[in-house]
Design an enzyme around this catalytic site. Structure first.
Site, PDB file in Angstrom:
ATOM      1  N   ASP A  75       0.869  -1.182   0.000  1.00 16.57           N
ATOM      2  CA  ASP A  75       0.000   0.000   0.000  1.00 16.57           C
ATOM      3  C   ASP A  75       0.904   1.229   0.000  1.00 16.57           C
ATOM      4  OD1 ASP A  75      -2.414   1.558   0.350  1.00 16.57           O
ATOM      5  OD2 ASP A  75      -1.769   1.900   2.409  1.00 16.57           O
ATOM      6  N   SER A  76       0.311   2.380  -0.241  1.00 16.50           N
ATOM      7  CA  SER A  76       1.077   3.623  -0.200  1.00 16.50           C
ATOM      8  C   SER A  76       1.559   3.949   1.217  1.00 16.50           C
ATOM      9  CB  SER A  76       0.206   4.767  -0.720  1.00 16.50           C
ATOM     10  OG  SER A  76      -1.007   4.810  -0.006  1.00 16.50           O
ATOM     11  N   CYS A  96      -3.934  -1.014  -1.942  1.00 18.04           N
ATOM     12  CA  CYS A  96      -4.227   0.397  -2.229  1.00 18.04           C
ATOM     13  C   CYS A  96      -5.238   0.532  -3.372  1.00 18.04           C
ATOM     14  CB  CYS A  96      -2.917   1.079  -2.607  1.00 18.04           C
ATOM     15  SG  CYS A  96      -3.079   2.826  -2.908  1.00 18.04           S
ATOM     16  N   GLU A 149      -6.060   9.264   9.823  1.00 22.70           N
ATOM     17  CA  GLU A 149      -4.692   9.135  10.355  1.00 22.70           C
ATOM     18  C   GLU A 149      -4.523   9.959  11.632  1.00 22.70           C
ATOM     19  OE1 GLU A 149      -1.780   9.616   7.233  1.00 22.70           O
ATOM     20  OE2 GLU A 149      -2.521   7.832   6.216  1.00 22.70           O
ATOM     21  N   CYS A 186     -11.252   3.134  -0.679  1.00 25.83           N
ATOM     22  CA  CYS A 186      -9.964   3.611  -0.171  1.00 25.83           C
ATOM     23  C   CYS A 186      -9.647   2.844   1.102  1.00 25.83           C
ATOM     24  CB  CYS A 186     -10.038   5.113   0.127  1.00 25.83           C
ATOM     25  SG  CYS A 186      -8.561   5.782   0.907  1.00 25.83           S
ATOM     26  N   HIS A 226      -8.531   3.630   3.882  1.00 27.33           N
ATOM     27  CA  HIS A 226      -8.828   4.236   5.183  1.00 27.33           C
ATOM     28  C   HIS A 226     -10.322   4.234   5.551  1.00 27.33           C
ATOM     29  CE1 HIS A 226      -4.808   5.628   4.450  1.00 27.33           C
ATOM     30  NE2 HIS A 226      -4.760   6.363   5.545  1.00 27.33           N
TER      31      HIS A 226
HETATM   32  N1  DGL Z   1      -4.005   3.909   0.121  1.00 27.85           N
HETATM   33  C1  DGL Z   1      -4.655   4.956  -0.629  1.00 27.85           C
HETATM   34  C2  DGL Z   1      -5.893   4.368  -1.323  1.00 27.85           C
HETATM   35  O1  DGL Z   1      -6.449   3.370  -0.902  1.00 27.85           O
HETATM   36  C3  DGL Z   1      -5.026   6.137   0.243  1.00 27.85           C
HETATM   37  C4  DGL Z   1      -3.849   6.957   0.712  1.00 27.85           C
HETATM   38  C5  DGL Z   1      -3.084   7.604  -0.426  1.00 27.85           C
HETATM   39  O2  DGL Z   1      -3.584   8.568  -1.047  1.00 27.85           O
HETATM   40  O3  DGL Z   1      -1.978   7.150  -0.704  1.00 27.85           O
HETATM   41  O4  DGL Z   1      -6.331   4.890  -2.309  1.00 27.85           O
END
Ligand code: DGL
Length: 267
Positions: free
Chosen positions: A11-12, A74, A153, A185, A187
């Protein structure tokens, strides 16, 4: 390829732990290696070319750890980069997009589905195409909801500010009469209650983390790669920057604390 090789997840940043949480719940005997690109997060506002480059580097890192399957946690990567890069690798790669879209198509009664995600996810219109490939009569209404990521976050999942932001973002979707909403997403599962509060109890919320874990399980079973060893599985976490920050936030996403976090260079 052996059954006890780990599942690779990337993931990012920290959000992909919502996917790891589901993987652990649905596949408790699997070894897991997670990579969070905390040095380069967020991906959700970056260009397609950049997200593709980062994703290839993350996949190459996981391949060096001998993973048997890669799960792209992600949503931004799954929407923007995966269609272009998936077929260049021999390892099975599972993204969040297709499983979540399938579940939403199955769930909708009135053929009106909402999708929320990062600006890059929404701009790609990938969810929309995936849904319409399955059923061309379905109307898809999308909204970028970028402030949800920093709010989660920050731990602000149950505050008036977050509820106000949710009302602002989701108001237009309530007017569209969607009966199903994809939480597109990493989160957003943490905001489930706030989102449900704004949209009302009747709207089905599709959690992409849950759906991708189901797909990973199905895929491993298909390839005869499920791990049936009785040994305690190992969950190892790598990040490209600031392991302390990741460790502090991890519990909120995963439901329990993490210990095994190391820094790794990619790219
Ligand atoms: N992990 C990213 C997503 O699910 C969210 C956070 C980001 O913008 O990197 O799209």
């Amino acid at each position: 390829m052996a059954n006890n090789y780990p599942i690779g997840v990337f993931d990012s940043g920290v959000g992909g732990l919502t996917v790891v949480k589901e993987l652990i719940r649905q596949l408790p005997s699997e070894n897991i290696i997670y990579f969070g690109d905390t040095a380069r997060v967020p991906y959700g506002i970056k260009s397609k070319e950049t997200v593709i480059r980062f994703s290839i580097e993350n996949i190459l890192f996981l391949l060096k750890q001998n993973v048997k399957l890669i799960c792209v946690a992600c949503n931004t990567v799954s929407s923007v980069a995966l269609p272009a890069i998936k077929n260049h690798f021999r390892v099975p790669i599972v993204g969040v997009l297709a499983p979540a879209a399938r579940e939403a198509v199955y769930a909708t009664q009135n053929k009106r589905i909402g999708v929320i995600g990062t600006p890059s996810t929404i701009k790609s219109r990938s969810y929309e195409s995936q849904i319409n490939e399955l059923d061309s009569e379905i109307k898809v209404f999308s909204a970028a909801t970028p402030l949800f990521v920093p709010l989660v976050e920050e731990g602000w999942v149950d505050t008036d500010v977050t509820r106000e932001v949710a009302r602002e973002y989701l108001g237009p979707l309530t007017n569209k009469n969607v009966d199903t909403l994809i939480l597109g997403c990493t989160h957003y599962p943490l905001l489930r209650e706030v989102i449900q509060g704004v949209l009302g109890k009747k709207v089905n919320l599709i959690d992409s983390a849950k759906q991708v874990a189901i797909e990973v399980k199905r895929m491993l079973a298909c390839e005869d790669l499920l791990n049936d060893s009785a040994k305690k599985p190992r969950h190892k976490f790598y990040v490209s920057d600031n392991p302390e920050w990741f460790t502090n936030l991890a519990g909120r996403f995963l439901g329990h604390s993490v210990k095994d976090v190391s820094r790794a260079e990619v790219g």
